[in-house]
Design an enzyme around this catalytic site. Structure first.
Site: not given
Length: 344
Positions: A61-64
């Protein structure tokens, strides 16, 4: 760089590891953290490796997914066995009904997708990013055990679990002979010591090493916050989204801790962040502390937290400044310390 065992495993990790939450900068939350691109990431990775810090932590989920992709590009061409790659999944990653959680369906897809983004064929440490109460614990653990046996994952961990979440999972793993969790990526700092109440004693008893996230209290212990002064430019605390997503801290408590850090920093000749990180490195059960950096200067400052130690008296002063009243039943148990000793 000092290395420690990851919990009760035979795997050794550096006491400082590098977090890639600043890579990419997509979305309101992560843009407040940073927007490191591939070229900048390569330079930061070079500095980390030169200092002996070879563990890099990310999450889908870090920057998608961009953070994993940038990390994959930054480590491309380097000997894979000289790197420790850690990542996480559980939170929503797509709009579909099954693109979230710790079901077999989502975990298998999440691990395969992470491997593609990272450009590797195995993950050294894979962690559940949060507890999912929907699937049976047996489904979750049997899936992860299969992924370990398939060679896609080397070690397992969790993040943001409560004590009973973690203990139930460990008991089920033991019952069936499945791979155990050896790491708990947990929030822990001088401004957030909840980890000590139950998770730390559990970790000591069960051999689970803490991999600490946000060790500077969500950007509050950078040494730039002072009583009566405006927030510094560029601070993630300037973003209301970032503030709302992180731990809340009462102002008077914050500045009580900052004052104590200032005193110790002046005595040691170190910076406030270095003192705050060094305090954590002396806590029981801590295997590694994740540090982030938007630039080379921040990274070099964080690396200055190792190679020395606070005195016992300085640690005691910081303990006192950051102490808070324990909730039940911990305040009651504290009255019987000879039966419930503090982890050491």
């Amino acid at each position: 760089m000092e290395y420690r065992y990851l919990g009760r495993s035979g795997f050794r990790v550096p006491v400082l590891s590098f977090g890639t939450g600043t890579f990419g900068g997509s979305g309101a939350l992560f843009s407040a953290w940073g927007s490191t691109d591939v070229a900048q990431a390569r330079r930061l990775v070079d500095i980390c490796l030169d200092a002996g810090m070879n563990m890099f932590d990310s999450a889908d989920v870090y920057s998608k997914g961009a953070a994993e992709e940038i990390l994959g590009e930054a480590i491309k061409g380097r000997p894979r066995d000289s790197l420790i790659i850690s990542t996480k999944a559980t939170f929503r990653f797509g709009d579909g009904e099954n693109q979230v959680g710790s079901s077999r369906h989502h975990l298998v897809n999440a691990v395969d997708a992470a491997l593609r983004r990272l450009g590797t064929d195995y993950i050294d440490l894979f962690q559940l990013h949060g507890f999912d109460a929907r699937p049976p614990v047996e489904e979750v653990l049997s899936t992860l055990d299969t992924l370990v046996k398939a060679g896609k994952i080397r070690y397992l961990g969790v993040s943001n679990f409560s004590g009973w979440h973690l203990m139930k999972s460990l008991a089920v793993a033991d019952r069936y002979g499945w791979t155990r969790y050896v790491a708990h990526q947990a929030y822990y700092s001088l401004l957030g010591r909840d980890y000590e109440w139950e998770l730390m004693p559990l970790a000591e008893d069960q051999g689970v090493g803490a991999v600490v996230w946000s060790p500077l209290g969500w950007g509050r212990l950078t040494g730039k916050l002072r009583r009566g002064q405006p927030l510094p430019e560029g601070s993630r605390l300037q973003s209301q989204t970032a503030v709302d997503s992180g731990p809340q801290v009462e102002e008077e408590y914050l500045y009580r801790v900052v004052d104590a850090l200032d005193e110790v920093a002046a005595e040691t000749g170190k910076t406030v962040p270095q003192v705050a990180l060094n305090w954590l490195l002396q806590r029981p059960t801590v295997s590694s502390v994740i540090v982030g950096a938007r630039n080379e200067e921040q990274l070099m400052q964080n690396l200055g937290a190792v190679g020395w130690n606070l005195t016992q008296e300085q640690v005691a002063r910081l303990d006192a400044a950051s102490a808070v009243a324990k909730p039940y039943p911990y305040w009651h148990q504290a009255g019987f310390k000879y039966r419930n000793p503090t982890p050491v």
